[in-house]
Design a protein around this motif. Sequence first.
Motif, PDB file in Angstrom:
ATOM      1  N   VAL A  95       0.857  -1.168   0.000  1.00  0.00           N
ATOM      2  CA  VAL A  95       0.000   0.000   0.000  1.00  0.00           C
ATOM      3  C   VAL A  95       0.902   1.230   0.000  1.00  0.00           C
ATOM      4  O   VAL A  95       1.798   1.354   0.831  1.00  0.00           O
ATOM      5  CB  VAL A  95      -0.912  -0.002   1.255  1.00  0.00           C
ATOM      6  N   SER A  96       0.629   2.108  -0.927  1.00  0.00           N
ATOM      7  CA  SER A  96       1.478   3.290  -1.046  1.00  0.00           C
ATOM      8  C   SER A  96       1.064   4.356  -0.040  1.00  0.00           C
ATOM      9  O   SER A  96      -0.070   4.391   0.454  1.00  0.00           O
ATOM     10  CB  SER A  96       1.392   3.862  -2.460  1.00  0.00           C
ATOM     11  N   ALA A  97       1.993   5.262   0.234  1.00  0.00           N
ATOM     12  CA  ALA A  97       1.716   6.358   1.167  1.00  0.00           C
ATOM     13  C   ALA A  97       0.695   7.321   0.584  1.00  0.00           C
ATOM     14  O   ALA A  97      -0.084   7.925   1.321  1.00  0.00           O
ATOM     15  CB  ALA A  97       3.008   7.091   1.500  1.00  0.00           C
ATOM     16  N   GLN A  98       0.679   7.474  -0.743  1.00  0.00           N
ATOM     17  CA  GLN A  98      -0.300   8.367  -1.371  1.00  0.00           C
ATOM     18  C   GLN A  98      -1.716   7.836  -1.184  1.00  0.00           C
ATOM     19  O   GLN A  98      -2.652   8.588  -0.940  1.00  0.00           O
ATOM     20  CB  GLN A  98       0.017   8.526  -2.855  1.00  0.00           C
ATOM     21  N   TRP A  99      -1.882   6.520  -1.289  1.00  0.00           N
ATOM     22  CA  TRP A  99      -3.197   5.939  -1.080  1.00  0.00           C
ATOM     23  C   TRP A  99      -3.637   6.125   0.366  1.00  0.00           C
ATOM     24  O   TRP A  99      -4.785   6.442   0.641  1.00  0.00           O
ATOM     25  CB  TRP A  99      -3.178   4.458  -1.432  1.00  0.00           C
ATOM     26  N   MET A 100      -2.712   5.929   1.300  1.00  0.00           N
ATOM     27  CA  MET A 100      -3.031   6.053   2.730  1.00  0.00           C
ATOM     28  C   MET A 100      -3.442   7.468   3.092  1.00  0.00           C
ATOM     29  O   MET A 100      -4.291   7.681   3.946  1.00  0.00           O
ATOM     30  CB  MET A 100      -1.840   5.627   3.589  1.00  0.00           C
ATOM     31  N   SER A 101      -2.824   8.472   2.458  1.00  0.00           N
ATOM     32  CA  SER A 101      -3.164   9.858   2.803  1.00  0.00           C
ATOM     33  C   SER A 101      -4.553  10.238   2.309  1.00  0.00           C
ATOM     34  O   SER A 101      -5.175  11.144   2.844  1.00  0.00           O
ATOM     35  CB  SER A 101      -2.125  10.818   2.237  1.00  0.00           C
ATOM     36  N   GLY A 102      -5.061   9.539   1.297  1.00  0.00           N
ATOM     37  CA  GLY A 102      -6.380   9.864   0.764  1.00  0.00           C
ATOM     38  C   GLY A 102      -7.514   9.099   1.410  1.00  0.00           C
ATOM     39  O   GLY A 102      -8.679   9.413   1.179  1.00  0.00           O
ATOM     40  N   VAL A 103      -7.196   8.111   2.202  1.00  0.00           N
ATOM     41  CA  VAL A 103      -8.242   7.306   2.815  1.00  0.00           C
ATOM     42  C   VAL A 103      -8.847   8.060   3.992  1.00  0.00           C
ATOM     43  O   VAL A 103      -8.135   8.597   4.832  1.00  0.00           O
ATOM     44  CB  VAL A 103      -7.668   5.945   3.293  1.00  0.00           C
ATOM     45  N   GLY A 104     -10.144   8.091   4.052  1.00  0.00           N
ATOM     46  CA  GLY A 104     -10.819   8.735   5.167  1.00  0.00           C
ATOM     47  C   GLY A 104     -10.970   7.793   6.343  1.00  0.00           C
ATOM     48  O   GLY A 104     -10.421   6.684   6.361  1.00  0.00           O
ATOM     49  N   VAL A 105     -11.718   8.234   7.305  1.00  0.00           N
ATOM     50  CA  VAL A 105     -11.950   7.409   8.486  1.00  0.00           C
ATOM     51  C   VAL A 105     -12.929   6.295   8.132  1.00  0.00           C
ATOM     52  O   VAL A 105     -13.706   6.419   7.195  1.00  0.00           O
ATOM     53  CB  VAL A 105     -12.514   8.253   9.651  1.00  0.00           C
ATOM     54  N   PRO A 106     -12.898   5.183   8.851  1.00  0.00           N
ATOM     55  CA  PRO A 106     -13.866   4.109   8.577  1.00  0.00           C
ATOM     56  C   PRO A 106     -15.281   4.576   8.920  1.00  0.00           C
ATOM     57  O   PRO A 106     -15.474   5.449   9.761  1.00  0.00           O
ATOM     58  CB  PRO A 106     -13.421   2.986   9.507  1.00  0.00           C
ATOM     59  N   HIS A 107     -16.242   4.005   8.267  1.00  0.00           N
ATOM     60  CA  HIS A 107     -17.633   4.407   8.494  1.00  0.00           C
ATOM     61  C   HIS A 107     -18.236   3.628   9.649  1.00  0.00           C
ATOM     62  O   HIS A 107     -19.309   3.036   9.537  1.00  0.00           O
ATOM     63  CB  HIS A 107     -18.442   4.225   7.216  1.00  0.00           C
ATOM     64  N   ASN A 108     -17.519   3.617  10.746  1.00  0.00           N
ATOM     65  CA  ASN A 108     -17.970   2.969  11.966  1.00  0.00           C
ATOM     66  C   ASN A 108     -17.230   3.642  13.122  1.00  0.00           C
ATOM     67  O   ASN A 108     -16.008   3.648  13.169  1.00  0.00           O
ATOM     68  CB  ASN A 108     -17.640   1.479  11.926  1.00  0.00           C
ATOM     69  N   GLU A 109     -17.984   4.226  14.033  1.00  0.00           N
ATOM     70  CA  GLU A 109     -17.385   4.966  15.149  1.00  0.00           C
ATOM     71  C   GLU A 109     -16.494   4.073  16.006  1.00  0.00           C
ATOM     72  O   GLU A 109     -15.438   4.494  16.470  1.00  0.00           O
ATOM     73  CB  GLU A 109     -18.497   5.571  16.014  1.00  0.00           C
ATOM     74  N   PHE A 110     -16.889   2.844  16.194  1.00  0.00           N
ATOM     75  CA  PHE A 110     -16.153   1.968  17.097  1.00  0.00           C
ATOM     76  C   PHE A 110     -14.845   1.493  16.472  1.00  0.00           C
ATOM     77  O   PHE A 110     -13.831   1.388  17.160  1.00  0.00           O
ATOM     78  CB  PHE A 110     -17.057   0.811  17.517  1.00  0.00           C
ATOM     79  N   ILE A 111     -14.854   1.234  15.161  1.00  0.00           N
ATOM     80  CA  ILE A 111     -13.591   0.906  14.486  1.00  0.00           C
ATOM     81  C   ILE A 111     -12.660   2.118  14.507  1.00  0.00           C
ATOM     82  O   ILE A 111     -11.459   1.986  14.715  1.00  0.00           O
ATOM     83  CB  ILE A 111     -13.854   0.425  13.046  1.00  0.00           C
ATOM     84  N   HIS A 112     -13.239   3.299  14.305  1.00  0.00           N
ATOM     85  CA  HIS A 112     -12.426   4.516  14.323  1.00  0.00           C
ATOM     86  C   HIS A 112     -11.812   4.744  15.703  1.00  0.00           C
ATOM     87  O   HIS A 112     -10.624   5.065  15.822  1.00  0.00           O
ATOM     88  CB  HIS A 112     -13.278   5.708  13.905  1.00  0.00           C
ATOM     89  N   MET A 113     -12.584   4.573  16.751  1.00  0.00           N
ATOM     90  CA  MET A 113     -12.035   4.723  18.104  1.00  0.00           C
ATOM     91  C   MET A 113     -10.960   3.681  18.373  1.00  0.00           C
ATOM     92  O   MET A 113      -9.946   3.972  19.000  1.00  0.00           O
ATOM     93  CB  MET A 113     -13.140   4.591  19.161  1.00  0.00           C
ATOM     94  N   GLY A 114     -11.174   2.471  17.903  1.00  0.00           N
ATOM     95  CA  GLY A 114     -10.177   1.429  18.071  1.00  0.00           C
ATOM     96  C   GLY A 114      -8.893   1.743  17.320  1.00  0.00           C
ATOM     97  O   GLY A 114      -7.798   1.495  17.812  1.00  0.00           O
ATOM     98  N   ALA A 115      -9.034   2.311  16.124  1.00  0.00           N
ATOM     99  CA  ALA A 115      -7.846   2.672  15.340  1.00  0.00           C
ATOM    100  C   ALA A 115      -7.088   3.832  15.984  1.00  0.00           C
ATOM    101  O   ALA A 115      -5.861   3.881  15.937  1.00  0.00           O
ATOM    102  CB  ALA A 115      -8.250   3.036  13.916  1.00  0.00           C
ATOM    103  N   LEU A 116      -7.816   4.763  16.577  1.00  0.00           N
ATOM    104  CA  LEU A 116      -7.167   5.930  17.183  1.00  0.00           C
ATOM    105  C   LEU A 116      -6.530   5.615  18.532  1.00  0.00           C
ATOM    106  O   LEU A 116      -5.453   6.120  18.842  1.00  0.00           O
ATOM    107  CB  LEU A 116      -8.185   7.065  17.373  1.00  0.00           C
ATOM    108  N   THR A 117      -7.194   4.822  19.337  1.00  0.00           N
ATOM    109  CA  THR A 117      -6.742   4.646  20.721  1.00  0.00           C
ATOM    110  C   THR A 117      -6.251   3.244  21.048  1.00  0.00           C
ATOM    111  O   THR A 117      -5.755   3.021  22.143  1.00  0.00           O
ATOM    112  CB  THR A 117      -7.883   4.993  21.696  1.00  0.00           C
ATOM    113  N   GLY A 118      -6.441   2.308  20.131  1.00  0.00           N
ATOM    114  CA  GLY A 118      -6.005   0.946  20.400  1.00  0.00           C
ATOM    115  C   GLY A 118      -7.043   0.179  21.209  1.00  0.00           C
ATOM    116  O   GLY A 118      -8.125   0.677  21.519  1.00  0.00           O
ATOM    117  N   PHE A 119      -6.690  -1.027  21.564  1.00  0.00           N
ATOM    118  CA  PHE A 119      -7.626  -1.902  22.269  1.00  0.00           C
ATOM    119  C   PHE A 119      -7.991  -1.352  23.650  1.00  0.00           C
ATOM    120  O   PHE A 119      -9.150  -1.383  24.046  1.00  0.00           O
ATOM    121  CB  PHE A 119      -7.025  -3.310  22.398  1.00  0.00           C
TER     122      PHE A 119
END
Length: 115
Positions: free
Chosen positions: A1-25
Motif C-alpha cells: 500500500v502506497s503512502a499516497q493511497w493512505m493519505s487519501g483514505v478517510g476514516v472508517p464508516h464505523n465509530e467503534f472501528i475509528h475509536m479502536g484505530a485511534l486509541t487501540g484496544f
Amino acid sequence: VSAQWMSGVGVPHNEFIHMGALTGFSGLLLYFAILYKVSRVLKNARKDPASSPFRKDCALYLGAVLLCFVVNGLFVDTGKFNYLSLLMYFLMGAFASLTNEKNSQSNGIAISIKS
C-alpha cells in the motif's frame, strides 16, 4: 500500500472501528466502559422507585439518545458530528449531576451555598 493511497483514505464508516484505530484496544475498552456505565446509570434511574417522574422521563429520553448514538455509530463516524457527541455527553453529565445531587441529599451531605 502506497503512502499516497493512505493519505487519501478517510476514516472508517464505523465509530467503534475509528475509536479502536485511534486509541487501540485499551482505549476502545474504556470507550465501551463509558457507554456501558452511562446506560447503567440511566437504567437504574428508571427502575428506582424513589425517582421522581421527571428523572424517570429524562432517563427514558436520554436512553433513546444514547441508543441513537450507538446505532448511528455503527454506520457513520460520529466524530464528524461534533455537536452530536457534545450535546449527548453534556446531557448525560447534567443527568448524572442530578443523580449525584439526589444521592448526596439523601445521605445528608448536601452543601448549600448562600449568597
